[in-house]
Design a protein around this motif. Structure first.
Motif, PDB file in Angstrom:
ATOM      1  N   LEU A  62      63.011  16.509  35.874  1.00 39.73           N
ATOM      2  CA  LEU A  62      62.154  16.446  34.689  1.00 39.73           C
ATOM      3  C   LEU A  62      62.897  16.049  33.421  1.00 39.73           C
ATOM      4  O   LEU A  62      62.301  15.517  32.496  1.00 39.73           O
ATOM      5  CB  LEU A  62      61.477  17.803  34.452  1.00 39.73           C
ATOM      6  CG  LEU A  62      60.570  18.307  35.565  1.00 39.73           C
ATOM      7  CD1 LEU A  62      60.060  19.696  35.239  1.00 39.73           C
ATOM      8  CD2 LEU A  62      59.423  17.351  35.785  1.00 39.73           C
ATOM      9  N   LEU A  63      64.190  16.345  33.367  1.00 42.44           N
ATOM     10  CA  LEU A  63      64.986  16.087  32.173  1.00 42.44           C
ATOM     11  C   LEU A  63      66.172  15.207  32.522  1.00 42.44           C
ATOM     12  O   LEU A  63      66.852  15.434  33.521  1.00 42.44           O
ATOM     13  CB  LEU A  63      65.498  17.402  31.576  1.00 42.44           C
ATOM     14  CG  LEU A  63      64.442  18.444  31.231  1.00 42.44           C
ATOM     15  CD1 LEU A  63      65.109  19.746  30.828  1.00 42.44           C
ATOM     16  CD2 LEU A  63      63.528  17.948  30.136  1.00 42.44           C
ATOM     17  N   GLU A  64      66.430  14.220  31.680  1.00 47.86           N
ATOM     18  CA  GLU A  64      67.547  13.315  31.913  1.00 47.86           C
ATOM     19  C   GLU A  64      68.291  13.096  30.607  1.00 47.86           C
ATOM     20  O   GLU A  64      67.678  12.876  29.563  1.00 47.86           O
ATOM     21  CB  GLU A  64      67.047  11.967  32.440  1.00 47.86           C
ATOM     22  CG  GLU A  64      68.146  10.977  32.700  1.00 47.86           C
ATOM     23  CD  GLU A  64      67.626   9.631  33.151  1.00 47.86           C
ATOM     24  OE1 GLU A  64      68.447   8.749  33.404  1.00 47.86           O
ATOM     25  OE2 GLU A  64      66.387   9.442  33.240  1.00 47.86           O
ATOM     26  N   TYR A  65      69.611  13.170  30.666  1.00 45.68           N
ATOM     27  CA  TYR A  65      70.447  12.869  29.503  1.00 45.68           C
ATOM     28  C   TYR A  65      70.750  11.380  29.498  1.00 45.68           C
ATOM     29  O   TYR A  65      71.231  10.826  30.481  1.00 45.68           O
ATOM     30  CB  TYR A  65      71.748  13.669  29.542  1.00 45.68           C
ATOM     31  CG  TYR A  65      72.698  13.291  28.448  1.00 45.68           C
ATOM     32  CD1 TYR A  65      72.466  13.693  27.134  1.00 45.68           C
ATOM     33  CD2 TYR A  65      73.800  12.496  28.702  1.00 45.68           C
ATOM     34  CE1 TYR A  65      73.317  13.333  26.114  1.00 45.68           C
ATOM     35  CE2 TYR A  65      74.664  12.128  27.687  1.00 45.68           C
ATOM     36  CZ  TYR A  65      74.415  12.553  26.399  1.00 45.68           C
ATOM     37  OH  TYR A  65      75.266  12.179  25.394  1.00 45.68           O
ATOM     38  N   VAL A  66      70.446  10.727  28.379  1.00 41.92           N
ATOM     39  CA  VAL A  66      70.716   9.301  28.210  1.00 41.92           C
ATOM     40  C   VAL A  66      71.539   9.150  26.941  1.00 41.92           C
ATOM     41  O   VAL A  66      71.164   9.665  25.887  1.00 41.92           O
ATOM     42  CB  VAL A  66      69.403   8.499  28.080  1.00 41.92           C
ATOM     43  CG1 VAL A  66      69.691   7.021  27.886  1.00 41.92           C
ATOM     44  CG2 VAL A  66      68.516   8.727  29.287  1.00 41.92           C
TER      45      VAL A  66
END
Length: 72
Positions: A62-66
């Motif tokens: 659900l969460l991604e670091y970009v």
């Protein structure tokens, strides 16, 4: 914002509507929209847990670091 919320991807995979998801998680559709659009400043662990339970996924789904352009 370096954290991208991928709720829409997981909803599409399960062919689940925002309304159904919101009801099952215990949020309003408006709050789901805030999360989906990246306007949320924080997410409670209890909410994240409920979202993962309903979608049968992990928080990383659900969460991604970009990285930002400035970080490169």
């Amino acid at each position: 914002m370096p954290i991208v919320v991928r709720i829409d991807v997981e909803l599409a995979r399960r062919k689940m509507s925002v309304g159904e998801f919101a009801e099952r998680v215990g949020l309003t559709p408006a709050n789901v929209a805030v999360l989906k659009n990246g306007r949320a400043k924080a997410v409670r662990f209890s909410t994240l847990e409920a979202m993962c339970r309903v979608l049968g996924c992990q928080p990383g789904d659900l969460l991604e670091y970009v990285t930002d352009e400035e970080d490169r």
